[in-house]
Scaffold this active site. Sequence first.
Site, PDB file in Angstrom:
ATOM      1  NE  ARG A  95      46.227  44.180  49.116  1.00  0.00           N
ATOM      2  CZ  ARG A  95      45.457  43.019  48.268  1.00  0.00           C
ATOM      3  NH1 ARG A  95      44.648  42.755  48.932  1.00  0.00           N
ATOM      4  NH2 ARG A  95      46.173  42.592  47.502  1.00  0.00           N
ATOM      5  CG  HIS A 140      45.597  43.009  42.473  1.00  0.00           C
ATOM      6  ND1 HIS A 140      45.725  43.258  43.711  1.00  0.00           N
ATOM      7  CD2 HIS A 140      45.305  42.088  41.446  1.00  0.00           C
ATOM      8  CE1 HIS A 140      44.587  42.460  43.649  1.00  0.00           C
ATOM      9  NE2 HIS A 140      44.219  41.703  42.673  1.00  0.00           N
ATOM     10  CD  GLU A 186      43.173  36.955  45.429  1.00  0.00           C
ATOM     11  OE1 GLU A 186      43.149  35.854  44.317  1.00  0.00           O
ATOM     12  OE2 GLU A 186      42.423  36.781  46.146  1.00  0.00           O
ATOM     13  CG  ASN A 317      43.493  38.725  49.185  1.00  0.00           C
ATOM     14  OD1 ASN A 317      43.557  39.518  49.878  1.00  0.00           O
ATOM     15  ND2 ASN A 317      44.037  38.734  47.981  1.00  0.00           N
ATOM     16  CE1 TYR A 319      35.840  39.029  47.970  1.00  0.00           C
ATOM     17  CE2 TYR A 319      38.035  37.787  48.086  1.00  0.00           C
ATOM     18  CZ  TYR A 319      37.504  38.757  47.764  1.00  0.00           C
ATOM     19  OH  TYR A 319      38.121  40.371  46.693  1.00  0.00           O
ATOM     20  CD  GLU A 385      41.548  40.466  47.400  1.00  0.00           C
ATOM     21  OE1 GLU A 385      41.078  39.871  47.168  1.00  0.00           O
ATOM     22  OE2 GLU A 385      42.512  40.978  47.028  1.00  0.00           O
ATOM     23  CG  PHE A 450      32.994  41.276  44.148  1.00  0.00           C
ATOM     24  CD1 PHE A 450      33.413  40.976  45.360  1.00  0.00           C
ATOM     25  CD2 PHE A 450      33.098  41.157  43.324  1.00  0.00           C
ATOM     26  CE1 PHE A 450      33.048  39.816  45.091  1.00  0.00           C
ATOM     27  CE2 PHE A 450      33.039  39.821  42.833  1.00  0.00           C
ATOM     28  CZ  PHE A 450      33.137  39.073  44.061  1.00  0.00           C
TER      29      PHE A 450
END
Length: 487
Positions: A95, A140, A186, A317, A319, A385, A450
């Site tokens: 991606r 993005h 996002e 996404n 986390y 993500e 990351f």
Amino acid sequence: MVKKEELLKDYEQAEPRNVSKTDFPPNFVFGVATSAYQIEGACEEGNRGASIWDDFTHTEGKIIDKSNGDVTVDHYHRYKEDIDLIAKLGFDAYRFSISWSRIFPDGLGTKINMEGITFYNNIIDALLQKGIQPYVTLYHWDLPLHLHESMGGWLNKEIVKYFEIYADTCFASFGDRVKNWITINEPLQTAVNGYCTGIFAPGRHQHSSTEPYLVAHHQILAHAAAFSVYQRKYKDKQGGNIGLVVDCEWAEANSDKIEDKSAAARRLDFQIGWYLHPIYYGDYPEVMRNNLGDQLPKFMQKDKELVRNSLDFVGLNHYTSRFIAHATKSPEEGSFYEAQEMERLVEWEGGEAASEWLYVVPWGLRKVLNYIAKTYNNPPIYVTENGMDDEENDSSPLHEMLDDKLRVRYFKGYLSAVAQAIKDGADVRGYFVWSLLDNFEWAQGYTKRFGLVYVDYKNGLVRHPKSSAYWFMRFLKGNEEKNGKEE
């Protein structure tokens, strides 16, 4: 509180968890993810126009280490090397995002920049030669600067037209080979961090009670316009799918009190519902309408028809997760948080990443996936993500930076959570690691890492796979023992 103690006990019992590729359906997609501004560099090459992030990073005081994305990890020149890495690790999908200002330097869509078209054609062809499927994000966060300066960018409804032209051009240029498209990544982060707190480009915070909601409204319409043009002109011939990526931290009520449960539910409506409710139900969540009143734009009837059911899959996404308690005044500034009447609590004991907001809470992902399945009629979902960061440390030797044990534990836990959600009935089709490479981490600059692959910023941007990269290589090749020891 009893509630919190029970949850933490559940978390401890769930770790460590072994997971195998055989826990997933045969056609499940495993990929890695990146974004253009964070990795490409070459900011003035290939006739690329400036984006709002170019301007933002060159403004004093905006980026913690005073860095920028002018070069970042130089993927523009090293994409073949990076695609070789993806293939070596065994991922079957990648991606990445297209920089709008590489296709239309001024964003207006009057003249296509063929150097930009060639660059992304080269990436797509290189991926397919290695058997890696491209999943392409159109936006993005890197809005062409000219659109912002000349017309207000996302604040102006005219941007919907320009985004549609840009999307149409990408579908026409790449859609013969790209079968999975993401319109916007996002949108919440653009709306809140770009136009409420101002910590992201374009850095606006002067009208935080209205601008975030206007920006979000226009992003939803832009997404729907791109979806519509694909259905009209390309779907029959190209056969691809279009999705929207939302981000969501699971919101767990801090106690069994009804006001805390309501606060957690509001939190989810203000994150996911803000974008998915208009698509699935024709309008914003009722709690947003009640709490925000006239601050929230209204959809005209033709807009409702455009937006309704305008996606083939949901990209998520995710986390981390948070305990949420009711509060009459939020400790965080900005009307977006104040309108939710909740307090964000992060008292986890299960491990913390480098970013202060990122706690290791695998079961939160299972809960988010099941929530989406239940709330939106079980749509196809891709986890677009998921990952965690380490602190950049100049004094640590390389071998210590590469031995990322917590990240391995993170991925094992979160992948297990995805497998559990699939068993629960959620229609999860794929999972993308954030990120392939250490890179420019927005307002945090190069202070956070990351990547599955370490990038040596001081020695020629050499790539070094971390322990987590090798763990994934074994996992994807089926060499992870489900009930035995990790290799």
